[in-house]
Design an enzyme around this catalytic site. Structure first.
Site, PDB file in Angstrom:
ATOM      1  N   GLY A  82       0.817  -1.212   0.000  1.00 16.58           N
ATOM      2  CA  GLY A  82       0.000   0.000   0.000  1.00 16.58           C
ATOM      3  C   GLY A  82       0.848   1.258   0.000  1.00 16.58           C
ATOM      4  CG  ASP A  83       2.725   5.130  -1.230  1.00 13.72           C
ATOM      5  OD1 ASP A  83       3.665   4.991  -0.433  1.00 13.72           O
ATOM      6  OD2 ASP A  83       2.470   6.212  -1.796  1.00 13.72           O
TER       7      ASP A  83
END
Ligand SMILES: Nc1nc2c(ncn2[C@@H]2O[C@H](COP(=O)(O)OP(=O)(O)OP(=O)(O)O)[C@@H](O)[C@H]2O)c(=O)[nH]1
Length: 226
Positions: A82-83
């Site tokens: 994720g980011d």
């Protein structure tokens, strides 16, 4: 079904645990600034916020998935990357890192609405098969109360909380008192849209409830991670 979270984010781990999953965690070995700079140089343009978070989520998941294949031969499960970035008036904001940046951002954010973009990538690792990857972005708009005082900003920055989170605010901790509205999946703001993760997991042919109450075998003796 084993689950590996390719992240050092305590918030992402907390989200998965809240939603019934106890994953193995492995830190991605990705130089985020270098990856983005290389792609922007190759494309000759700045990446849009959604492209930015998707690129990094995919790189983080791919990095850990590749290492897992070596570290845990026969790993049968999924790897989640994720980011998150915050966009305010077209400017993409990651972690402020310094008190001055956090203070300046809060003074600009009061009374305003921005968008928290979160990228998600899920890789399915299954012995004897080629890894499969799916990815998606989720956005949530976040509105800030307009009467945050300079003294409150100073106290919040002094807490240290805003320095290490995208956008210099949290919705689920001290920062939540200064947020008047969230439109979208609230978990998007914290770090990953879990409803989006469910969609991606289903795309890989995995039933979401099969991930509930899974404790990765490597955690059996209480050791976090590998
Ligand atoms: N608890 C909480 N964390 C937030 C919130 N908004 C952003 N964050 C965190 O801010 C961080 C954004 O930085 P990223 O680069 O996406 O992730 P990271 O923390 O560096 O962790 P990696 O996945 O290892 O890259 C993530 O850890 C998010 O979980 C929030 O509202 N609440």
């Amino acid at each position: 079904m084993r689950v590996c979270l390719a992240s050092t984010s305590p918030a992402r781990l907390m989200l998965l645990q809240q939603f019934g999953i106890r994953p193995l965690t492995l830190a991605p070995d990705v130089d985020e600034d270098a990856v983005v700079a290389a792609v922007e140089a190759a494309e000759g343009r700045r990446l849009a916020p959604d492209e930015h978070v998707l690129l990094l989520a995919r790189r983080k998941a791919a990095d850990v998935a590749a290492r897992l294949a070596d570290d845990i031969p026969g790993f049968d499960g999924i790897v989640i990357g994720g980011d998150s970035m915050f966009e305010l008036d077209g400017e993409v904001l990651g972690k402020p890192r310094t008190a001055q940046n956090a203070t300046e951002r809060w003074r600009a954010m009061r009374g305003r609405t921005g968008v928290l973009h979160s990228g998600h990538a899920v890789v399915r690792l299954e012995p004897g098969t080629t890894p499969r990857e799916v990815h998606a972005v989720a956005e949530a708009s976040v509105s800030f109360v307009d009467d945050v005082t300079d003294a409150e900003i100073e106290a919040y920055v002094a807490s240290g909380e805003p320095l290490q989170v995208a956008g210099a605010f949290t919705v689920d901790s001290l920062g939540g008192a200064f947020i008047s509205r969230v439109d979208g999946d609230p978990s998007t703001v914290v770090g990953m849209s879990v409803s989006t993760l469910r969609t991606l997991v289903r795309e890989l042919g995995v039933d979401w409830p099969t991930l509930w109450n899974t404790t990765d075998p490597s955690l059996a003796d209480g050791r976090p991670g590998l």
